[in-house]
Each structure stands twice: as structure tokens, then as C-alpha cells.
Design a protein around this motif. Structure first.
Motif, PDB file in Angstrom:
ATOM      1  N   SER A  13       0.821  -1.210   0.000  1.00  0.00           N
ATOM      2  CA  SER A  13       0.000   0.000   0.000  1.00  0.00           C
ATOM      3  C   SER A  13       0.856   1.262   0.000  1.00  0.00           C
ATOM      4  CB  SER A  13      -0.917  -0.011   1.230  1.00  0.00           C
ATOM      5  OG  SER A  13      -1.627   1.201   1.344  1.00  0.00           O
ATOM      6  N   VAL A  14       1.927   1.252   0.787  1.00  0.00           N
ATOM      7  CA  VAL A  14       2.825   2.412   0.851  1.00  0.00           C
ATOM      8  C   VAL A  14       3.556   2.601  -0.479  1.00  0.00           C
ATOM      9  CG1 VAL A  14       4.908   3.329   1.949  1.00  0.00           C
ATOM     10  CG2 VAL A  14       3.115   2.293   3.345  1.00  0.00           C
ATOM     11  N   ILE A  15       4.000   1.500  -1.068  1.00  0.00           N
ATOM     12  CA  ILE A  15       4.694   1.585  -2.361  1.00  0.00           C
ATOM     13  C   ILE A  15       3.766   2.144  -3.431  1.00  0.00           C
ATOM     14  CG2 ILE A  15       5.717   0.211  -4.222  1.00  0.00           C
ATOM     15  CD1 ILE A  15       6.870  -1.638  -2.069  1.00  0.00           C
ATOM     16  N   LEU A  16       2.521   1.680  -3.459  1.00  0.00           N
ATOM     17  CA  LEU A  16       1.549   2.182  -4.435  1.00  0.00           C
ATOM     18  C   LEU A  16       1.253   3.660  -4.203  1.00  0.00           C
ATOM     19  CD1 LEU A  16      -0.979  -0.805  -4.644  1.00  0.00           C
ATOM     20  CD2 LEU A  16       0.651  -0.063  -6.393  1.00  0.00           C
ATOM     21  N   LEU A  80      11.694  -2.161   1.591  1.00  0.00           N
ATOM     22  CA  LEU A  80      11.495  -1.626   0.245  1.00  0.00           C
ATOM     23  C   LEU A  80      10.576  -0.410   0.258  1.00  0.00           C
ATOM     24  CD1 LEU A  80      11.068  -5.025  -1.612  1.00  0.00           C
ATOM     25  CD2 LEU A  80      12.891  -3.372  -2.049  1.00  0.00           C
ATOM     26  N   ALA A  81       9.598  -0.432   1.159  1.00  0.00           N
ATOM     27  CA  ALA A  81       8.642   0.672   1.229  1.00  0.00           C
ATOM     28  C   ALA A  81       9.165   1.849   2.051  1.00  0.00           C
ATOM     29  CB  ALA A  81       7.321   0.172   1.822  1.00  0.00           C
ATOM     30  N   LEU A  82      10.019   1.568   3.029  1.00  0.00           N
ATOM     31  CA  LEU A  82      10.447   2.612   3.971  1.00  0.00           C
ATOM     32  C   LEU A  82      11.866   3.112   3.736  1.00  0.00           C
ATOM     33  CD1 LEU A  82       9.079   0.959   7.249  1.00  0.00           C
ATOM     34  CD2 LEU A  82       8.048   2.856   5.985  1.00  0.00           C
ATOM     35  N   VAL A  83      12.490   2.694   2.652  1.00  0.00           N
ATOM     36  CA  VAL A  83      13.908   2.986   2.455  1.00  0.00           C
ATOM     37  C   VAL A  83      14.207   4.482   2.459  1.00  0.00           C
ATOM     38  CG1 VAL A  83      13.752   2.986  -0.067  1.00  0.00           C
ATOM     39  CG2 VAL A  83      15.917   2.399   1.054  1.00  0.00           C
ATOM     40  N   ARG A  84      13.307   5.299   1.955  1.00  0.00           N
ATOM     41  CA  ARG A  84      13.550   6.745   1.936  1.00  0.00           C
ATOM     42  C   ARG A  84      13.656   7.312   3.348  1.00  0.00           C
ATOM     43  NH1 ARG A  84       9.694   9.260  -2.867  1.00  0.00           N
ATOM     44  NH2 ARG A  84      10.829   8.331  -4.633  1.00  0.00           N
ATOM     45  N   ASP A  85      12.880   6.773   4.264  1.00  0.00           N
ATOM     46  CA  ASP A  85      12.947   7.234   5.653  1.00  0.00           C
ATOM     47  C   ASP A  85      14.311   6.937   6.261  1.00  0.00           C
ATOM     48  OD1 ASP A  85      10.311   7.883   5.240  1.00  0.00           O
ATOM     49  OD2 ASP A  85       9.519   6.139   6.299  1.00  0.00           O
ATOM     50  N   TYR A 177      14.764   2.602  -9.419  1.00  0.00           N
ATOM     51  CA  TYR A 177      14.229   2.572  -8.052  1.00  0.00           C
ATOM     52  C   TYR A 177      12.867   1.892  -8.007  1.00  0.00           C
ATOM     53  CZ  TYR A 177      12.297   4.448  -3.685  1.00  0.00           C
ATOM     54  OH  TYR A 177      11.702   4.587  -2.458  1.00  0.00           O
ATOM     55  N   ARG A 178      11.972   2.289  -8.918  1.00  0.00           N
ATOM     56  CA  ARG A 178      10.620   1.730  -8.926  1.00  0.00           C
ATOM     57  C   ARG A 178      10.625   0.252  -9.288  1.00  0.00           C
ATOM     58  NH1 ARG A 178       8.183   5.348  -5.841  1.00  0.00           N
ATOM     59  NH2 ARG A 178       8.059   7.421  -6.767  1.00  0.00           N
ATOM     60  N   ILE A 179      11.458  -0.094 -10.264  1.00  0.00           N
ATOM     61  CA  ILE A 179      11.522  -1.497 -10.686  1.00  0.00           C
ATOM     62  C   ILE A 179      12.026  -2.377  -9.548  1.00  0.00           C
ATOM     63  CG2 ILE A 179      12.639  -3.110 -12.275  1.00  0.00           C
ATOM     64  CD1 ILE A 179      12.680  -0.908 -14.354  1.00  0.00           C
ATOM     65  N   VAL A 180      13.045  -1.893  -8.848  1.00  0.00           N
ATOM     66  CA  VAL A 180      13.591  -2.649  -7.716  1.00  0.00           C
ATOM     67  C   VAL A 180      12.522  -2.838  -6.647  1.00  0.00           C
ATOM     68  CG1 VAL A 180      15.251  -2.589  -5.817  1.00  0.00           C
ATOM     69  CG2 VAL A 180      15.969  -1.945  -8.119  1.00  0.00           C
ATOM     70  N   GLN A 181      11.748  -1.795  -6.391  1.00  0.00           N
ATOM     71  CA  GLN A 181      10.683  -1.897  -5.395  1.00  0.00           C
ATOM     72  C   GLN A 181       9.656  -2.958  -5.777  1.00  0.00           C
ATOM     73  OE1 GLN A 181       9.155   2.168  -4.798  1.00  0.00           O
ATOM     74  NE2 GLN A 181       9.710   1.933  -2.651  1.00  0.00           N
ATOM     75  N   ILE A 186       7.576  -8.339  -4.851  1.00  0.00           N
ATOM     76  CA  ILE A 186       6.998  -9.597  -5.342  1.00  0.00           C
ATOM     77  C   ILE A 186       7.822 -10.789  -4.863  1.00  0.00           C
ATOM     78  CG2 ILE A 186       6.533 -10.971  -7.415  1.00  0.00           C
ATOM     79  CD1 ILE A 186       5.850  -8.360  -8.857  1.00  0.00           C
ATOM     80  N   LEU A 187       9.147 -10.657  -4.946  1.00  0.00           N
ATOM     81  CA  LEU A 187      10.032 -11.739  -4.514  1.00  0.00           C
ATOM     82  C   LEU A 187       9.895 -12.005  -3.021  1.00  0.00           C
ATOM     83  CD1 LEU A 187      12.312 -13.750  -5.066  1.00  0.00           C
ATOM     84  CD2 LEU A 187      13.947 -11.878  -4.743  1.00  0.00           C
ATOM     85  N   MET A 188       9.909 -10.944  -2.217  1.00  0.00           N
ATOM     86  CA  MET A 188       9.808 -11.115  -0.769  1.00  0.00           C
ATOM     87  C   MET A 188       8.440 -11.655  -0.355  1.00  0.00           C
ATOM     88  SD  MET A 188      12.713 -10.483   0.536  1.00  0.00           S
ATOM     89  CE  MET A 188      13.314 -11.277  -0.954  1.00  0.00           C
TER      90      MET A 188
END
Length: 209
Positions: A13-16, A80-85, A177-181, A186-188
Motif C-alpha cells: 500500500s505504501v509503495i503504491l 522496500l517501502a520505507l527505504v527513503r525514511d 528505483y521503482r523497478i527494484v521496489q 513480489i520476490l519477498m
């Protein structure tokens, strides 16, 4: 496992929300708490398992290892979602890095015991898991080779993911960045679901010891 599921869904949800350029402050704070709980849970449960390896049988020790893999995959999804923080605060970033390393080290040590158990065909033994280094092996089941390879693959995968997560955590570049996220999430999520299914199938509560 319920908490892990919530954390994975919330991380998506955070990534989206980031993709759409929307604020997600409340969800980020909630997800940060889930992230902390997952990595501490992984470290805690493995520490207890290793401390009690003189009394735990291989079956229960393997369950602990699988639970740690579930928590590790869930934590990586939240990362992946919180990396910017974390990138904004070097103290939080390096504290997270240290916790990730401790978690990996414990997982590797536990994995070595699991690997030795599988190699000697003692996965159904009632002896304490610490005895796998002291007793002779038994006749291995027909799928022992697959279990052995799978255990090695899981351990190697943990190391590779740790290296990639370290790069992702500290890198300032936004390329891909977006592709890695997306690919990483999906992998995790797949790893977490696989670990959860394995735990359920092994659980005595479902009638399959």
C-alpha cells in the motif's frame, strides 16, 4: 504470521501510494512499527532456538528457522517501502544495517545446524539438535537430496538478498528505483508465502507433524 501478512500488505500500500505521489504518513508510521517487530522477532526467536539447542529436537528447530525466514522476508518487504525514511537519517540506517547483519548471522548459524540435520537424515530424530555433530547419520529418505539442496539455496539466497538490501539501503541513486521496489516486493512476498505454507504444513496443529 498474521502480523507478517499485514506488514506485507501495508508495504504494498505504501509503495503504491508513492507511485501515485500521495502522502502515506500514518501508514508509514504503522509499517515502521511492523518492520521493527519483524526483525526483532527474527533475532529473538533464533537466539532462543540456538540457546535451547540442547533441548530442542530438529523438528522444532527447523520450525524456528522457517519462522525466522518468514520474518526476514517480511522485514525486507517493509524495507522496500520505507527505504527513503532510512536514507534521510544515517543513525537509523546504520542501526537497521546492524540488525540485518545480526539476523543474517543467526540465520546462517541456524541453517548450518539444519543442513547437518538433513545431511545425516536426523530431521525426524528425537535427539536434541545439538547432537547432530556427535551422532552418526541414519538412512536418509528419498527426498533428502532435494532438502539438502533447498537448505543450501535458502542460505545462499539470504546472503544474496542481504547484499542487495545493503546496496538498496545505502544507495543514493534513483535509477531503477521503482523497478527494484516492485520486483523486490513480489520476490519477498513469494518467499514469505512459501515459508508460511511450509510452516503450516509442518505444524502439528493441522495434523501433519
Amino acid at each position: 504470521m498474521i502480523t507478517a501478512g499485514l506488514a506485507i500488505i501495508l508495504s504494498a500500500s505504501v509503495i503504491l501510494a508513492d507511485f501515485r505521489g500521495r502522502e502515506s504518513t500514518t501508514r508509514r508510521k504503522l509499517l515502521n512499527g511492523y518492520s521493527d517487530s519483524q526483525i526483532m522477532q527474527g533475532i529473538g526467536i533464533q537466539s532462543v532456538g540456538l540457546a535451547k539447542m540442547n533441548s530442542l529436537v530438529p523438528y522444532h528447530f527447523f520450525l524456528i528457522w522457517m519462522l525466522s525466514l518468514l520474518s526476514m522476508a517480511t522485514h525486507n518487504a517493509t524495507l522496500l517501502a520505507l527505504v527513503r525514511d532510512y536514507r534521510r537519517d544515517w543513525v537509523l540506517r546504520w542501526m537497521r544495517q546492524l540488525l540485518m547483519f545480526v539476523n543474517l548471522a543467526l540465520s546462517t548459524v541456524s541453517g548450518v545446524f539444519v543442513l547437518q540435520t538433513v545431511a545425516k537424515g536426523l530431521d525426524k530424530s528425537t535427539l536434541p539438535v545439538a547432537c547432530v555433530w556427535k551422532v552418526d547419520g541414519e538412512k536418509s529418505p528419498s527426498n533428502a537430496g532435494l532438502s539438502y539442496v533447498g537448505t543450501i539455496a535458502a542460505m545462499a539466497g539470504n546472503v544474496i538478498i542481504f547484499v542487495l538490501a545493503t546496496w538498496y539501503l545505502h544507495s543514493r541513486k534513483q535509477k531503477l528505483y521503482r523497478i527494484v521496489q516492485i520486483v523486490g516486493w513480489i520476490l519477498m512476498a513469494a518467499v514469505a508465502i512459501g515459508a508460511a505454507i511450509r510452516i503450516i504444513l509442518l505444524s502439528q496443529a493441522f495434523g501433519h507433524p
